[in-house]
Design a protein around this motif. Structure first.
Motif, short mmCIF file in Angstrom:
data_model
loop_
_atom_site.label_atom_id
_atom_site.label_comp_id
_atom_site.label_asym_id
_atom_site.label_seq_id
_atom_site.Cartn_x
_atom_site.Cartn_y
_atom_site.Cartn_z
N MET A 234 -17.53 -59.39 65.08
CA MET A 234 -17.63 -60.57 65.02
C MET A 234 -17.01 -61.40 66.35
O MET A 234 -16.11 -61.22 66.51
CB MET A 234 -16.75 -61.12 63.73
N GLU A 235 -17.84 -62.63 66.46
CA GLU A 235 -17.59 -63.33 67.66
C GLU A 235 -16.29 -64.11 67.37
O GLU A 235 -16.05 -64.78 66.16
CB GLU A 235 -18.69 -64.18 68.01
N LEU A 236 -15.53 -64.57 68.34
CA LEU A 236 -14.35 -65.24 68.28
C LEU A 236 -14.69 -66.62 68.83
O LEU A 236 -15.04 -66.84 69.94
CB LEU A 236 -13.05 -64.72 68.92
N SER A 237 -14.23 -67.68 68.06
CA SER A 237 -14.39 -69.00 68.46
C SER A 237 -13.07 -69.75 68.50
O SER A 237 -12.31 -69.59 67.70
CB SER A 237 -15.33 -69.91 67.20
N ALA B 123 -11.72 -69.09 65.08
CA ALA B 123 -12.34 -68.51 63.84
C ALA B 123 -13.05 -67.33 64.34
O ALA B 123 -13.22 -67.01 65.60
CB ALA B 123 -13.47 -69.62 63.60
N GLY B 124 -13.06 -66.54 63.14
CA GLY B 124 -13.63 -64.82 63.37
C GLY B 124 -12.61 -63.95 63.28
O GLY B 124 -11.71 -64.23 62.56
N GLU B 125 -12.74 -62.91 63.83
CA GLU B 125 -11.90 -61.89 63.65
C GLU B 125 -11.19 -61.65 65.11
O GLU B 125 -11.69 -61.49 66.06
CB GLU B 125 -12.33 -60.56 63.22
N VAL B 126 -9.60 -61.40 64.95
CA VAL B 126 -9.03 -61.16 66.31
C VAL B 126 -9.00 -59.68 66.06
O VAL B 126 -7.99 -59.15 65.52
CB VAL B 126 -7.69 -61.87 66.54
N ASP B 127 -9.43 -59.04 67.36
CA ASP B 127 -9.13 -57.59 67.57
C ASP B 127 -9.11 -57.43 68.90
O ASP B 127 -9.30 -58.13 69.79
CB ASP B 127 -10.26 -56.77 66.72
N ILE B 128 -8.93 -56.00 69.03
CA ILE B 128 -9.10 -55.45 70.76
C ILE B 128 -10.15 -55.93 71.37
O ILE B 128 -9.92 -56.22 72.50
CB ILE B 128 -8.65 -53.88 70.59
N SER B 129 -11.40 -56.10 70.98
CA SER B 129 -12.43 -56.66 71.72
C SER B 129 -12.44 -58.11 72.22
O SER B 129 -13.16 -58.15 73.03
CB SER B 129 -13.70 -56.73 71.10
N ASN B 130 -11.32 -58.75 71.61
CA ASN B 130 -11.62 -60.34 71.86
C ASN B 130 -10.11 -60.92 72.22
O ASN B 130 -10.06 -62.11 72.39
CB ASN B 130 -12.50 -61.28 70.92
N ASP C 96 -4.31 -72.67 64.77
CA ASP C 96 -4.76 -72.85 63.20
C ASP C 96 -5.57 -71.67 62.93
O ASP C 96 -7.03 -71.41 63.51
CB ASP C 96 -5.69 -74.21 62.98
N PHE C 97 -5.27 -70.88 62.02
CA PHE C 97 -5.88 -69.70 61.56
C PHE C 97 -6.85 -69.92 60.23
O PHE C 97 -6.91 -68.67 59.68
CB PHE C 97 -4.88 -68.45 61.41
N ALA C 98 -7.18 -70.90 59.98
CA ALA C 98 -7.90 -71.07 58.61
C ALA C 98 -9.08 -70.31 58.63
O ALA C 98 -9.58 -69.78 57.56
CB ALA C 98 -8.07 -72.63 58.28
N GLU C 99 -9.75 -70.20 59.72
CA GLU C 99 -11.04 -69.37 59.71
C GLU C 99 -11.03 -68.08 60.31
O GLU C 99 -11.97 -67.34 60.75
CB GLU C 99 -12.09 -70.03 60.54
N VAL C 100 -9.86 -67.23 60.40
CA VAL C 100 -9.45 -66.08 60.66
C VAL C 100 -9.29 -65.28 59.65
O VAL C 100 -8.12 -65.21 58.86
CB VAL C 100 -8.33 -65.88 61.74
#
Length: 104
Positions: free
Chosen positions: A1-4, A19-26, A48-52
């Protein structure tokens, strides 16, 4: 998923909405945004991690590193509005004891 990542700076606080998923790719993208925020003349940086919905160990490492970087520069650092899955990972890894992270 794209990270915003959207910056919301004020004179006292540099806010970053993620917003999105925080992982090794981003995770590097998030690290760069936090590093830039820490260079600004503000007292604190707040994510603000409301959308993570998800964060992996690489993302958690970015948060811990950022908290240490902020402390080294005399700035506050916090993560707010963390979703339950993110809070669970933080608690399992003991990160909630090392950085300021609160649930929404």
């Amino acid at each position: 998923m794209e990270l915003s990542i959207i910056a919301n700076p004020t004179p006292e606080r540099y806010g970053i909405s993620v917003a999105g998923e925080v992982d090794i790719s981003n995770a590097a993208k998030l690290r760069e945004a936090i590093d830039y925020a820490l260079e600004q003349p503000v007292e604190r940086v707040e994510l603000d991690f409301a959308e993570v919905a998800y964060i992996d160990s690489t993302g958690v490492g970015v948060l811990v590193g950022a908290a240490h970087h902020a402390a080294d520069h005399g700035k506050g650092f916090s993560v707010v509005n963390a979703q339950p899955g993110v809070m669970r990972v933080a608690q399992l890894l003991g990160v909630d004891q090392e950085i300021s992270i609160t649930a929404r």
